[in-house]
Design a protein around this motif. Sequence first.
Motif, PDB file in Angstrom:
ATOM      1  N   GLY A   4       4.549   7.303  -6.653  1.00  0.00           N
ATOM      2  CA  GLY A   4       3.642   5.730  -7.141  1.00  0.00           C
ATOM      3  C   GLY A   4       4.832   5.018  -7.260  1.00  0.00           C
ATOM      4  O   GLY A   4       5.874   5.571  -7.911  1.00  0.00           O
ATOM      5  N   ALA A   5       4.553   3.563  -7.726  1.00  0.00           N
ATOM      6  CA  ALA A   5       5.780   2.839  -8.275  1.00  0.00           C
ATOM      7  C   ALA A   5       5.234   1.552  -8.480  1.00  0.00           C
ATOM      8  O   ALA A   5       4.107   1.275  -8.168  1.00  0.00           O
ATOM      9  N   ASN A   6       6.099   0.524  -8.705  1.00  0.00           N
ATOM     10  CA  ASN A   6       5.312  -0.806  -9.537  1.00  0.00           C
ATOM     11  C   ASN A   6       6.042  -1.789  -8.542  1.00  0.00           C
ATOM     12  O   ASN A   6       6.463  -1.570  -7.807  1.00  0.00           O
ATOM     13  N   TYR A   7       5.044  -3.127  -8.495  1.00  0.00           N
ATOM     14  CA  TYR A   7       5.602  -4.241  -7.771  1.00  0.00           C
ATOM     15  C   TYR A   7       6.199  -5.148  -8.448  1.00  0.00           C
ATOM     16  O   TYR A   7       4.973  -5.621  -9.449  1.00  0.00           O
ATOM     17  N   ARG A  21      -2.327  -8.639  -0.589  1.00  0.00           N
ATOM     18  CA  ARG A  21      -2.026  -9.624  -1.577  1.00  0.00           C
ATOM     19  C   ARG A  21      -0.997  -8.115  -1.921  1.00  0.00           C
ATOM     20  O   ARG A  21      -1.700  -7.031  -2.185  1.00  0.00           O
ATOM     21  N   ALA A  22      -0.654  -8.937  -3.563  1.00  0.00           N
ATOM     22  CA  ALA A  22       0.212  -7.849  -3.902  1.00  0.00           C
ATOM     23  C   ALA A  22      -0.835  -6.976  -5.324  1.00  0.00           C
ATOM     24  O   ALA A  22      -2.028  -8.055  -5.959  1.00  0.00           O
ATOM     25  N   PRO A  23      -1.049  -5.923  -5.909  1.00  0.00           N
ATOM     26  CA  PRO A  23      -1.606  -5.471  -7.033  1.00  0.00           C
ATOM     27  C   PRO A  23      -1.457  -6.392  -8.221  1.00  0.00           C
ATOM     28  O   PRO A  23      -0.381  -6.392  -8.488  1.00  0.00           O
ATOM     29  N   GLN A  24      -2.656  -6.756  -8.867  1.00  0.00           N
ATOM     30  CA  GLN A  24      -3.139  -7.427  -9.771  1.00  0.00           C
ATOM     31  C   GLN A  24      -3.947  -6.756 -10.836  1.00  0.00           C
ATOM     32  O   GLN A  24      -5.185  -6.413 -10.612  1.00  0.00           O
ATOM     33  N   LEU A  62       3.279   6.158  -0.176  1.00  0.00           N
ATOM     34  CA  LEU A  62       3.952   5.047  -1.485  1.00  0.00           C
ATOM     35  C   LEU A  62       2.668   4.245  -2.050  1.00  0.00           C
ATOM     36  O   LEU A  62       1.984   3.757  -1.123  1.00  0.00           O
ATOM     37  N   ALA A  63       2.243   4.422  -3.126  1.00  0.00           N
ATOM     38  CA  ALA A  63       1.012   3.581  -3.629  1.00  0.00           C
ATOM     39  C   ALA A  63       2.059   2.636  -5.004  1.00  0.00           C
ATOM     40  O   ALA A  63       2.728   2.585  -5.812  1.00  0.00           O
ATOM     41  N   LEU A  64       1.836   1.216  -4.368  1.00  0.00           N
ATOM     42  CA  LEU A  64       2.041   0.321  -5.742  1.00  0.00           C
ATOM     43  C   LEU A  64       0.960  -0.174  -6.474  1.00  0.00           C
ATOM     44  O   LEU A  64       0.588  -0.440  -6.239  1.00  0.00           O
ATOM     45  N   PHE A  65       1.689  -0.510  -7.955  1.00  0.00           N
ATOM     46  CA  PHE A  65       0.462  -0.958  -9.272  1.00  0.00           C
ATOM     47  C   PHE A  65       1.169  -2.156  -9.330  1.00  0.00           C
ATOM     48  O   PHE A  65       2.433  -2.130  -9.320  1.00  0.00           O
ATOM     49  N   ASP A  66       0.506  -3.318 -10.348  1.00  0.00           N
ATOM     50  CA  ASP A  66       1.572  -4.167 -10.780  1.00  0.00           C
ATOM     51  C   ASP A  66       1.984  -3.173 -11.692  1.00  0.00           C
ATOM     52  O   ASP A  66       2.196  -2.574 -12.465  1.00  0.00           O
TER      53      ASP A  66
END
Length: 839
Positions: free
Chosen positions: A120-123, A140-143, A196-200
């Motif tokens: 996992g990582a950050n956007y 869209r990007a995670p919020q 790969l998972a992205l969080f804000d």
Amino acid sequence: MFRTALRNVLAHKARLLMTVLAVMLGVAFVSGTLVFTSTISDAFQKSSEKGFTNVDVAVQPHRGSGDENTPGAVPRLSQSLLDQAAKVPGAASATGTVSGFAAIADKKGKLIGEGFSSSGANYYAAQGGKDPRYPLKSGRAPQGPGEIALDAKTADRAGYKVGDTVRVSVDGPVLQQKLSGVFTTDDGNVSAGGSLALFDTATAQKLYGKPGGFDEIHLKAAAGTSQTALKAAVEKVLPKDAEATTGKQLADEQSRMISQSMDGMRTSLLVFAGIALFVGIFIIANTFTMLVAQRTKELALLRAVGASRRQVTRSVLIEAFVVGTVAGVTGLVAGIGIGAGLRSLIGGTGATIPDGPLVISPSTVLVSMVVGIVVTMLAAWLPGRRAAKIPPVAAMNSVHAVATTKSLVVRNSIGGVISAIGAAIVLTATSSTMMGLGAGLVLIGVFVLTPLLSRPVIAAAAPLLRPFGMTGKLARQNAVRNPRRTAATASALMIGLTLITGLTVIAGSMQQAIDKMATGSLKADYVVSMASMTPLSTDVEKKLAGHPDVVASSPLRSSPARINGEHQSLTGVNGKDMGKLTNLDFTSGSFAALSGDKVLVDDATARGKHWKLGSSFDVTFEDGKKGTLTVGGVYKGNDLMRGVWIDAPTLAPHQKQIDDRQVMVKVKGGADEKVKDSLAKALGDNPAIQIQTKQDISDGISKAIGLLLNMLYGLLAMAVVVAVLGVVNTLAMSVFERQQEIGMLRAIGLDRKGIKRMVRLESLIISLFGGVMGIGLGVFFGWAAGDLIKKAVSTYELVLPWERMGLFLLLAAVVGVLAALWPARRAAKLNMLAAIKAE
């Protein structure tokens, strides 16, 4: 002489075919190994280079500059440092990165990917709301804390679309996240089949325990600014606990690490390729010895008409060169196929590797040709030299050059000395390198002694051959008539079965040691941990402790510390329940002492630090605070249970972040599938959490050992195949050599069935001789290696796999039967009158 050598090659096509095949298999193994490792290494390196396309300079924590009084302290990069870095001259943009483990469940609740491949990582959406590292394919990007973005490959594999709910686990509890977007990436981990998972950014920092901080800061250089110049500019604003590295340096370092990781695989595969070639050398030498013996009169005639010894030797070497060249070329082609096949095979196991072309480097071509030619010429040199020494008159009077008594005494003496030295090294070995050296010397020594050993061993088989009457007696006599030839043929099979048996003995003994360790040291019914081997959330232990079926539980949590000035890890456990969860022998003290400032230590640590019951020592905890601990007990440690144990409530106030490596659980009534399902349900049916019984732990290790053993069996099968070719080769040439004898046997009444039976029994005797020798040596090496292993694994004991050894002996018999099919048929088809007249 050159034309004569070429004519000899063309005149003996059938007899040299087996030699070409033997060399070709060895070369194919070597070239296939080189092609495979070069292809995989190149694919990973190119993939890693793509991962650094948006990184010109990376700012990382400088671990070496942390507070020496705070063990394990890792500096964190702050938001203010990120803002400063973004403003340095030559920086086009700056991105703060946060990363860690993130398990993604598919729609059936199963984990996508395995272990470290789930990340996992950050956007980082500071630059116009977009992160250039992860171009969005849809959505869209995670919020906010309830949203997530997935890489396109993972979304496709799981069948997720924007708007779906995705079950995610970071450190234990399952999060229900809305899929806000799907992105593409050049991340090497994703290319190799990971997820790969992205969080804000704020959510990622919270989930990975780094609020307001970053793991790294990535800078993109403005047009006209070099990576070196940007690095120099950034270093002016960096604090002492941070350092800057160029993107090129990072890519080179990752490429170097990939290359190093491939070195182990390449070396292992090349070892087995070498074994196949080692076996092949015996067959090639045996083949050329027989070819030269059959052409003794021809070579003597060449000597009589003026050819020198050197010319005769050279003619044999020219034949070997031609054979080696043909085998090298065909082996290279076959090896390319093997390399491609290995890549497909790895893909078939579920371990995805990055896409890339098949890499055939010039070094691979060169090595393949050198191996094919050099091995063949080396194997042919001794027979050629021996043939050149035979006087023309003696050679023209007799086809067979009988070994002198002196030569046999010298050979047996040399073999005895080499075997004794090798056995001494094996028995006194203190490392695997010494053990390997000793084993190699023993194999060589036994090979030299095999002609001497063949007579008594084959003679012992006489009672088994009596039911076959005269054909059985003839088969036994044929097998011992030329002990050198029998020895060289049997040795090829002996080497393969020695390695297979030795590995099987060690693997079986290790499996029993692991079973004993798991069942002997654990009272717990279940051990709960993350599939990725990353830390569990403390919520897991709390939920398990509160489960109605759980009667005792304890986390195992690690905390770095410094004891008497040296780095040492402390293991936090539940002192009041550990006696119910583990079954350890104490040399002094007991579990009752595990509370407050009293700790338990394993016997190896106690001996190393000269501690005993009641000893006190100074400790610096993770948070830098100092204290004094007292040894309340010393237990016998093993690979599952070792280290310094401290009561968890005593350790907790000193930990910056509490993480559990695993949680041990004991339930009412013992392990049961219904209870296991109930525990899993209490933990939210989390795909990233595994709940294992003692048997599950043992089976998991057993599966890994079994997989490794099966791979080794497959690799060693190459040596056995080469050995089969050797038996076929020897029998075919032996039949050719004994044409007159076979014709006479037919003339005095032995029918074709009898001839076939005689050749088959001869092959069976030779193969079983090699099998008995191989299994015996394998057991010896397995026993000797056990003493070395026992130093590291105290529960290790020798286990002889009788069923498998019986299977290996049966395999040797099958080899003998199959190898004799063609030679026996050829012998039976000989015309008796033509055979009697043959020279």
